[in-house]
Design a protein around this motif. Sequence first.
Motif, PDB file in Angstrom:
ATOM      1  N   HIS A   1      18.674   7.624   2.658  1.00 32.76           N
ATOM      2  CA  HIS A   1      18.263   7.104   4.111  1.00 32.76           C
ATOM      3  C   HIS A   1      17.353   7.490   4.733  1.00 32.76           C
ATOM      4  O   HIS A   1      17.629   9.004   5.040  1.00 32.76           O
ATOM      5  N   VAL A   2      16.204   7.089   5.168  1.00 32.84           N
ATOM      6  CA  VAL A   2      15.227   7.750   5.937  1.00 32.84           C
ATOM      7  C   VAL A   2      15.010   6.865   7.504  1.00 32.84           C
ATOM      8  O   VAL A   2      15.475   5.800   7.567  1.00 32.84           O
ATOM      9  N   ILE A   3      14.877   7.611   8.405  1.00 37.55           N
ATOM     10  CA  ILE A   3      14.556   6.981   9.789  1.00 37.55           C
ATOM     11  C   ILE A   3      13.292   7.203  10.334  1.00 37.55           C
ATOM     12  O   ILE A   3      12.713   8.225   9.913  1.00 37.55           O
ATOM     13  N   LYS A   4      12.881   6.413  11.194  1.00 36.78           N
ATOM     14  CA  LYS A   4      11.353   6.292  11.853  1.00 36.78           C
ATOM     15  C   LYS A   4      11.520   8.012  12.420  1.00 36.78           C
ATOM     16  O   LYS A   4      12.380   8.228  13.365  1.00 36.78           O
ATOM     17  N   ALA A   5      10.337   8.665  12.481  1.00 37.22           N
ATOM     18  CA  ALA A   5      10.238   9.943  13.151  1.00 37.22           C
ATOM     19  C   ALA A   5      10.090   9.724  14.706  1.00 37.22           C
ATOM     20  O   ALA A   5      10.025   8.521  15.058  1.00 37.22           O
ATOM     21  N   LEU A   6      10.348  10.731  15.447  1.00 35.26           N
ATOM     22  CA  LEU A   6      10.374  10.557  16.929  1.00 35.26           C
ATOM     23  C   LEU A   6       8.892  10.168  17.402  1.00 35.26           C
ATOM     24  O   LEU A   6       7.834  10.470  16.627  1.00 35.26           O
ATOM     25  N   ALA A   7       8.935   9.846  18.606  1.00 38.47           N
ATOM     26  CA  ALA A   7       7.420   8.896  18.728  1.00 38.47           C
ATOM     27  C   ALA A   7       6.255  10.130  19.124  1.00 38.47           C
ATOM     28  O   ALA A   7       5.189   9.636  18.481  1.00 38.47           O
ATOM     29  N   ALA A   8       6.773  11.025  19.247  1.00 32.31           N
ATOM     30  CA  ALA A   8       5.705  12.207  19.208  1.00 32.31           C
ATOM     31  C   ALA A   8       5.138  12.444  18.065  1.00 32.31           C
ATOM     32  O   ALA A   8       3.889  12.981  17.953  1.00 32.31           O
ATOM     33  N   VAL A   9       5.644  12.423  17.077  1.00 33.07           N
ATOM     34  CA  VAL A   9       5.343  12.541  15.595  1.00 33.07           C
ATOM     35  C   VAL A   9       5.289  11.514  14.556  1.00 33.07           C
ATOM     36  O   VAL A   9       5.240  11.671  13.377  1.00 33.07           O
ATOM     37  N   ALA A  10       5.606  10.136  15.088  1.00 27.48           N
ATOM     38  CA  ALA A  10       5.746   8.923  14.512  1.00 27.48           C
ATOM     39  C   ALA A  10       4.582   8.498  13.625  1.00 27.48           C
ATOM     40  O   ALA A  10       4.724   8.012  12.518  1.00 27.48           O
ATOM     41  N   LEU A  11       3.424   8.918  13.850  1.00 23.99           N
ATOM     42  CA  LEU A  11       2.089   8.735  13.257  1.00 23.99           C
ATOM     43  C   LEU A  11       1.489  10.352  12.958  1.00 23.99           C
ATOM     44  O   LEU A  11       1.382  11.013  13.988  1.00 23.99           O
ATOM     45  N   GLN A  12       1.203  10.227  11.677  1.00 29.75           N
ATOM     46  CA  GLN A  12       0.497  11.765  11.612  1.00 29.75           C
ATOM     47  C   GLN A  12      -0.595  11.547  10.518  1.00 29.75           C
ATOM     48  O   GLN A  12      -0.662  10.688   9.748  1.00 29.75           O
ATOM     49  N   VAL A  13      -1.632  12.461  10.559  1.00 31.70           N
ATOM     50  CA  VAL A  13      -2.827  12.227   9.786  1.00 31.70           C
ATOM     51  C   VAL A  13      -2.498  13.506   8.599  1.00 31.70           C
ATOM     52  O   VAL A  13      -1.977  14.508   8.858  1.00 31.70           O
ATOM     53  N   PHE A  14      -2.592  13.093   7.289  1.00 32.62           N
ATOM     54  CA  PHE A  14      -2.472  14.132   6.392  1.00 32.62           C
ATOM     55  C   PHE A  14      -3.608  14.005   5.404  1.00 32.62           C
ATOM     56  O   PHE A  14      -4.243  12.914   5.181  1.00 32.62           O
ATOM     57  N   ASP A  15      -3.733  14.734   4.545  1.00 34.07           N
ATOM     58  CA  ASP A  15      -4.877  15.097   3.426  1.00 34.07           C
ATOM     59  C   ASP A  15      -4.110  14.254   2.114  1.00 34.07           C
ATOM     60  O   ASP A  15      -2.926  14.210   1.927  1.00 34.07           O
ATOM     61  N   VAL A  16      -4.731  13.197   1.863  1.00 34.28           N
ATOM     62  CA  VAL A  16      -4.279  12.294   0.830  1.00 34.28           C
ATOM     63  C   VAL A  16      -3.913  12.999  -0.754  1.00 34.28           C
ATOM     64  O   VAL A  16      -3.217  12.589  -1.095  1.00 34.28           O
ATOM     65  N   GLY A  17      -4.560  14.082  -0.579  1.00 35.83           N
ATOM     66  CA  GLY A  17      -4.039  14.920  -1.872  1.00 35.83           C
ATOM     67  C   GLY A  17      -2.452  15.560  -1.646  1.00 35.83           C
ATOM     68  O   GLY A  17      -1.907  15.887  -2.801  1.00 35.83           O
ATOM     69  N   ASN A  18      -1.860  15.281  -0.703  1.00 29.88           N
ATOM     70  CA  ASN A  18      -0.511  15.590  -0.309  1.00 29.88           C
ATOM     71  C   ASN A  18       0.514  14.321  -0.762  1.00 29.88           C
ATOM     72  O   ASN A  18       1.642  14.641  -0.533  1.00 29.88           O
ATOM     73  N   SER A  19      -0.179  13.373  -0.981  1.00 31.62           N
ATOM     74  CA  SER A  19       0.405  12.199  -1.438  1.00 31.62           C
ATOM     75  C   SER A  19       0.504  12.108  -3.211  1.00 31.62           C
ATOM     76  O   SER A  19      -0.284  12.591  -3.791  1.00 31.62           O
ATOM     77  N   VAL A  20       1.936  12.178  -3.424  1.00 31.61           N
ATOM     78  CA  VAL A  20       2.227  12.334  -5.092  1.00 31.61           C
ATOM     79  C   VAL A  20       2.464  10.904  -5.658  1.00 31.61           C
ATOM     80  O   VAL A  20       2.783  10.853  -6.758  1.00 31.61           O
ATOM     81  N   GLY A  21       2.343   9.724  -5.030  1.00 34.25           N
ATOM     82  CA  GLY A  21       2.552   8.589  -5.690  1.00 34.25           C
ATOM     83  C   GLY A  21       3.208   7.632  -4.805  1.00 34.25           C
ATOM     84  O   GLY A  21       3.515   7.716  -3.602  1.00 34.25           O
ATOM     85  N   TRP A  22       3.665   6.255  -5.232  1.00 33.92           N
ATOM     86  CA  TRP A  22       4.088   5.196  -4.637  1.00 33.92           C
ATOM     87  C   TRP A  22       5.220   5.411  -4.384  1.00 33.92           C
ATOM     88  O   TRP A  22       6.187   5.843  -5.323  1.00 33.92           O
ATOM     89  N   ALA A  23       6.022   5.040  -3.278  1.00 36.18           N
ATOM     90  CA  ALA A  23       7.280   5.183  -2.701  1.00 36.18           C
ATOM     91  C   ALA A  23       7.685   3.940  -2.736  1.00 36.18           C
ATOM     92  O   ALA A  23       7.154   2.794  -2.054  1.00 36.18           O
ATOM     93  N   ASP A  24       9.141   3.547  -2.998  1.00 33.34           N
ATOM     94  CA  ASP A  24       9.421   2.325  -2.993  1.00 33.34           C
ATOM     95  C   ASP A  24      10.871   2.403  -1.573  1.00 33.34           C
ATOM     96  O   ASP A  24      11.721   3.233  -2.013  1.00 33.34           O
ATOM     97  N   THR A  25      10.700   1.505  -0.699  1.00 35.62           N
ATOM     98  CA  THR A  25      11.755   1.578   0.532  1.00 35.62           C
ATOM     99  C   THR A  25      12.160   0.317   0.866  1.00 35.62           C
ATOM    100  O   THR A  25      11.533  -0.663   0.573  1.00 35.62           O
ATOM    101  N   ILE A  26      13.337   0.133   1.208  1.00 37.89           N
ATOM    102  CA  ILE A  26      14.188  -1.318   1.526  1.00 37.89           C
ATOM    103  C   ILE A  26      14.312  -1.349   2.908  1.00 37.89           C
ATOM    104  O   ILE A  26      15.219  -0.378   3.469  1.00 37.89           O
ATOM    105  N   PRO A  27      13.790  -2.066   3.740  1.00 40.14           N
ATOM    106  CA  PRO A  27      14.112  -2.079   5.230  1.00 40.14           C
ATOM    107  C   PRO A  27      15.659  -2.256   5.450  1.00 40.14           C
ATOM    108  O   PRO A  27      16.178  -3.245   4.691  1.00 40.14           O
ATOM    109  N   GLU A  28      16.121  -1.812   6.549  1.00 40.26           N
ATOM    110  CA  GLU A  28      17.464  -2.086   7.007  1.00 40.26           C
ATOM    111  C   GLU A  28      17.547  -3.484   7.463  1.00 40.26           C
ATOM    112  O   GLU A  28      18.464  -4.209   7.308  1.00 40.26           O
ATOM    113  N   ILE A  29      16.430  -3.866   8.320  1.00 39.65           N
ATOM    114  CA  ILE A  29      16.428  -5.023   8.967  1.00 39.65           C
ATOM    115  C   ILE A  29      15.686  -6.227   7.923  1.00 39.65           C
ATOM    116  O   ILE A  29      14.373  -6.082   7.793  1.00 39.65           O
TER     117      ILE A  29
END
Length: 141
Positions: free
Chosen positions: A83-111
């Motif tokens: 299970h994962v949770i949304k990060a704290l507001a100070a780091v909830a949105l981040q910019v990253f290099d797309v090269g650090n993305s390794v593929g598609w992830a599947d998540t299921i919302p709790e609500i």
Amino acid sequence: MCRCTGNQSWRGGDRRNDWVWVKQRPGRCYGALNGHVPWQLQQLFKIKLQNEDGAFVEYCLALALTTIPENSGNLDPVSKFVHVIKALAAVALQVFDVGNSVGWADTIPEIATSSKVGDGRNERWIVNTHIDLATWNDVYN
């Protein structure tokens, strides 16, 4: 292939902001997630910067909603999912290099919501590591 339309609609329907696996650290960091965390894309963009030699270098970047693994990324004893949770507001949105993305992830919302994009209430997701053989092997090997 992952898609990110930001606030724009996708083919006449709801917007589409896919989830991706983002490499954080090598090794067994985050328990079963093996140093990867699912983040939801919000925007994709390119930046051109001029280096010291006067040449322009282009960077492909993404803005993403970040998550933090619960229970140090260990599997839930009942569901056998992380299970994962949304990060704290100070780091909830981040910019990253797309090269650090390794593929598609599947998540299921709790609500559950009637909309594909949700209504902003979700702050906890189940990471579906059983969706395909590649993800299964990454998480359980």
